[in-house]
Write an enzyme that holds these catalytic residues in place. Structure first.
Site, PDB file in Angstrom:
ATOM      1  N   LYS A 191       0.867  -1.198   0.000  1.00 53.10           N
ATOM      2  CA  LYS A 191       0.000   0.000   0.000  1.00 53.10           C
ATOM      3  C   LYS A 191       0.886   1.224   0.000  1.00 53.10           C
ATOM      4  O   LYS A 191       1.801   1.331   0.830  1.00 53.10           O
ATOM      5  CB  LYS A 191      -0.878  -0.052   1.268  1.00 53.10           C
ATOM      6  N   ASP A 214      -5.883   0.837   8.598  1.00 57.04           N
ATOM      7  CA  ASP A 214      -5.596   0.642   7.172  1.00 57.04           C
ATOM      8  C   ASP A 214      -6.273  -0.597   6.576  1.00 57.04           C
ATOM      9  O   ASP A 214      -6.157  -0.848   5.381  1.00 57.04           O
ATOM     10  CB  ASP A 214      -4.075   0.473   6.961  1.00 57.04           C
TER      11      ASP A 214
HETATM   12  O1  C5P Z   1      -4.439   1.356  13.205  1.00 60.25           O
HETATM   13  P1  C5P Z   1      -2.993   1.042  13.204  1.00 60.25           P
HETATM   14  O2  C5P Z   1      -2.646  -0.177  13.996  1.00 60.25           O
HETATM   15  O3  C5P Z   1      -2.396   1.026  11.850  1.00 60.25           O
HETATM   16  O4  C5P Z   1      -2.294   2.276  13.932  1.00 60.25           O
HETATM   17  C1  C5P Z   1      -1.055   2.228  14.605  1.00 60.25           C
HETATM   18  C2  C5P Z   1      -0.924   3.462  15.475  1.00 60.25           C
HETATM   19  O5  C5P Z   1      -0.822   4.628  14.665  1.00 60.25           O
HETATM   20  C3  C5P Z   1      -2.105   3.736  16.383  1.00 60.25           C
HETATM   21  O6  C5P Z   1      -1.985   3.055  17.594  1.00 60.25           O
HETATM   22  C4  C5P Z   1      -2.036   5.252  16.567  1.00 60.25           C
HETATM   23  O7  C5P Z   1      -1.054   5.577  17.541  1.00 60.25           O
HETATM   24  C5  C5P Z   1      -1.517   5.726  15.249  1.00 60.25           C
HETATM   25  N1  C5P Z   1      -2.613   6.135  14.325  1.00 60.25           N
HETATM   26  C6  C5P Z   1      -3.253   7.348  14.543  1.00 60.25           C
HETATM   27  N2  C5P Z   1      -4.259   7.739  13.691  1.00 60.25           N
HETATM   28  C7  C5P Z   1      -4.613   6.971  12.633  1.00 60.25           C
HETATM   29  C8  C5P Z   1      -3.965   5.742  12.386  1.00 60.25           C
HETATM   30  C9  C5P Z   1      -2.957   5.351  13.268  1.00 60.25           C
HETATM   31  O8  C5P Z   1      -2.930   8.060  15.500  1.00 60.25           O
HETATM   32  N3  C5P Z   1      -5.581   7.388  11.816  1.00 60.25           N
END
Ligand code: C5P
Length: 271
Positions: free
Chosen positions: A10, A126
């Site tokens: 991605k 994601d």
């Molecule tokens: O959702 P994912 O596991 O990919 O996100 C990893 C970390 O990235 C989250 O715990 C958060 O700290 C940060 N994040 C965020 N806002 C988003 C996506 C991710 O703050 N939209």
């Protein structure tokens, strides 16, 4: 019966951070595309959960519940045996784990002949966009998705072998309320798309470079080699260079691979 699925890399062509929710998650406005390179998985019915990992980036990938593929299967509600050929670097801003988990959900829908009716967002912001796996505008924290037509883009992807924890990069943002993407061109002329794309940003680039200055070297190198647009994907550290002239990126790929053997360098078409 085993189902084979492809989990594409991605690439965030843009990533604007436009705000932050009370729960800490950030609001995004991102044009997400997908590459023709990625991980490969097989998924088969089994009495117990199992994950076997092979491939150039197998090292360090958990083979238990910590693996997002395992969690995806649990959320689907069945036990399966998964093989994962890990071709993409992990914690690299190109959605490796998320794309793998989305691919597992897709495979299980076929395998068990029923749609996945859970909340994919529970597995990560994601995952929903990775379930679509073609160019999409992603807003909210990842749940507002609008498919977009983009011209196929010839790209070089480069990862300098450092990883940057996503939460740390978000924390390093100087401002959380940056502007949304500009209005996308209404025409389907690719020159309009390129002009528009060149003016957009990845707001996570600055804090990622502060954590890992080598990212700035990668961007400089890609510009030097003639990429019209260079940018980081996701929270890094993978960067991409987009080349307008067809075929040119293959020569750049060979050159860069020779000069920087310690970097992960690939060429891909993004759609
Ligand atoms: O959702 P994912 O596991 O990919 O996100 C990893 C970390 O990235 C989250 O715990 C958060 O700290 C940060 N994040 C965020 N806002 C988003 C996506 C991710 O703050 N939209």
């Amino acid at each position: 019966m085993a189902i084979e699925v492809f989990a594409p890399a991605k690439i965030n062509l843009t990533l604007h951070v436009t705000g932050q929710r009370d729960d800490g998650y950030h609001l995004l406005d991102s044009l997400v595309s997908f590459a023709d390179i990625g991980d490969r998985l097989t998924v088969a019915k089994a009495d117990e959960m199992r994950i076997d990992v092979t491939g150039p980036f197998a090292k360090g990938v958990p083979t238990d519940r910590r693996n997002l593929c395992w969690q995806a299967a649990e959320l689907f509600g069945e036990t399966v045996a998964i093989t994962l050929e890990k071709n993409l670097p992990h914690a690299a801003g190109i959605g490796g784990g998320s794309s793998d988990a989305a691919a597992v959900l897709k495979a299980m829908e076929q395998l068990f002949d029923r749609p996945f009716d859970g909340d994919a967002l529970l597995l990560g912001a994601d995952i929903p966009v990775c379930q679509i796996a073609s160019a999409t505008r992603m807003q909210g924290i990842g749940e507002v998705l609008s498919p977009i037509k983009i011209p196929p883009l010839e790209a070089i992807l480069v990862n300098p072998g450092v990883s940057v924890p996503t939460p740390r990069v978000f924390k390093g943002l100087e401002r959380k309320n940056n502007s949304e993407m500009d209005m996308m061109p209404k025409t389907h002329r690719s020159s309009d798309f390129w002009t528009w794309l060149a003016d957009q940003r990845n707001d996570l680039e600055a804090p990622a470079i502060a954590a890992q200055p080598i990212i700035a070297d990668v961007l400089r190198e890609l510009s030097f080699l003639g990429a019209r647009i260079v940018r980081m994907s996701g929270s890094g550290a993978t960067c991409f260079g987009l080349f307008e002239a067809r075929g040119h990126h293959e020569a750049v790929y060979r050159d860069l691979k020779q000069r920087r053997p310690e970097w992960w360098v690939e060429y891909a078409t993004l759609t």
